[in-house]
Design a protein around this motif. Structure first.
Motif, short mmCIF file in Angstrom:
data_model
loop_
_atom_site.label_atom_id
_atom_site.label_comp_id
_atom_site.label_asym_id
_atom_site.label_seq_id
_atom_site.Cartn_x
_atom_site.Cartn_y
_atom_site.Cartn_z
N GLY A 157 -3.50 20.29 4.15
CA GLY A 157 -3.27 19.53 2.76
C GLY A 157 -3.60 18.15 2.88
N ARG A 158 -4.23 17.61 1.66
CA ARG A 158 -4.84 16.38 1.55
C ARG A 158 -4.38 16.08 0.09
N ALA A 159 -4.02 14.95 -0.04
CA ALA A 159 -3.86 14.01 -1.53
C ALA A 159 -5.37 13.80 -1.93
N LYS A 160 -5.04 13.23 -3.19
CA LYS A 160 -6.35 12.37 -3.88
C LYS A 160 -6.30 10.97 -3.34
N ALA A 161 -7.12 10.14 -3.11
CA ALA A 161 -7.05 8.76 -2.96
C ALA A 161 -6.52 8.22 -4.33
N HIS A 162 -5.65 7.29 -3.87
CA HIS A 162 -4.88 6.73 -4.91
C HIS A 162 -4.16 5.71 -4.66
N LEU A 163 -3.51 4.78 -5.36
CA LEU A 163 -2.86 3.52 -5.11
C LEU A 163 -1.73 3.49 -6.24
N HIS A 164 -0.69 2.83 -5.87
CA HIS A 164 0.50 2.60 -6.93
C HIS A 164 0.43 1.04 -7.09
N GLU A 165 0.06 0.89 -8.34
CA GLU A 165 -0.25 -0.45 -8.90
C GLU A 165 1.10 -1.42 -8.70
N SER A 166 2.00 -0.90 -8.84
CA SER A 166 3.18 -2.11 -8.89
C SER A 166 4.36 -1.86 -8.12
N HIS A 167 4.35 -0.87 -7.15
CA HIS A 167 5.45 -0.77 -6.43
C HIS A 167 5.10 -0.40 -5.14
N GLU A 168 5.92 -0.38 -4.05
CA GLU A 168 5.95 -0.32 -2.82
C GLU A 168 6.45 1.03 -2.38
N THR A 169 5.91 1.65 -1.21
CA THR A 169 6.31 2.86 -0.76
C THR A 169 6.99 2.75 0.71
N ALA A 170 7.97 3.64 0.79
CA ALA A 170 8.17 3.78 2.30
C ALA A 170 8.43 5.32 2.46
N ILE A 171 7.95 5.84 3.82
CA ILE A 171 8.12 7.16 4.16
C ILE A 171 8.51 7.33 5.29
N TYR A 172 9.33 8.23 5.43
CA TYR A 172 10.02 8.68 6.82
C TYR A 172 9.37 10.37 7.23
N VAL A 173 8.72 10.11 8.30
CA VAL A 173 8.08 11.69 8.39
C VAL A 173 9.19 12.55 9.38
N MET A 174 9.79 13.47 8.55
CA MET A 174 10.77 14.30 9.26
C MET A 174 10.13 15.32 10.21
N GLU A 175 8.96 16.07 9.83
CA GLU A 175 8.66 17.13 10.56
C GLU A 175 7.16 17.25 10.72
N GLY A 176 6.23 17.66 11.78
CA GLY A 176 5.11 17.72 11.52
C GLY A 176 4.36 16.28 11.92
N SER A 177 3.14 16.12 11.56
CA SER A 177 2.13 15.21 11.57
C SER A 177 1.16 14.96 10.55
N ALA A 178 0.88 13.82 10.21
CA ALA A 178 -0.26 13.32 9.25
C ALA A 178 -0.86 12.19 9.72
N ALA A 179 -1.91 12.17 8.94
CA ALA A 179 -3.23 10.83 9.25
C ALA A 179 -3.09 10.28 7.53
N MET A 180 -3.15 9.23 7.74
CA MET A 180 -3.53 8.41 6.50
C MET A 180 -4.57 7.39 6.60
#
Length: 137
Positions: free
Chosen positions: A51-74
């Motif tokens: 699975g793959r997202a579309k290239a994007h940005l969030h203009e005015s907000h920060e993001t925090a992510i906690y990877v619970m399971e599996g692996s991914a690249a960014m």
């Protein structure tokens, strides 16, 4: 809080999903629309292998992510020139305005908790189709 939703503690269990502009389906979570949140949202994301997202940005907000399971690249940066591998237990921070594109490079579903500083979550998402071909499929 808005006048239609008085201040109160609430408990939610992720149930329904919604389609994000980024190309993933997110489990509904804490957001202005569900709890009346004023400055944060938090959702659960499941990304199937490949699975793959579309290239994007969030203009005015920060993001925090906690990877619970599996692996991914960014891939991230003005031309997605930077690459970061993540596995279960990793925390990831994405500053506002930074282009990025996550991909599940593993063989199992990746599961992550995502929190953002915008209670609407999708309002400041800006797609960057001009960057799509910079990351191999």
């Amino acid at each position: 809080m808005t006048s239609s939703m008085p201040p109160k503690c609430q408990k939610l269990r992720p149930g329904g999903t919604y389609a994000g502009k980024q190309g993933f389906s997110y489990f509904e979570g804490i957001a202005r629309e569900t709890t009346g949140a004023q400055g944060i949202c938090m959702h659960l994301l499941r990304i199937p292998p490949g699975g793959r997202a579309k290239a994007h940005l969030h203009e005015s907000h920060e993001t925090a992510i906690y990877v619970m399971e599996g692996s991914a690249a960014m891939y991230w940066g003005e031309k997605l020139e930077h690459h970061m591998e993540t596995v279960a237990g990793d925390l990831v921070y994405i500053p506002a305005g930074v282009p990025h594109l996550p991909v599940n490079t593993g063989e199992v579903e990746a599961v992550a908790v995502i929190a953002r500083t915008d209670p609407h979550e999708q309002e400041s998402v800006r797609l960057l189709p001009e960057l799509e071909d910079l990351v191999p499929a």
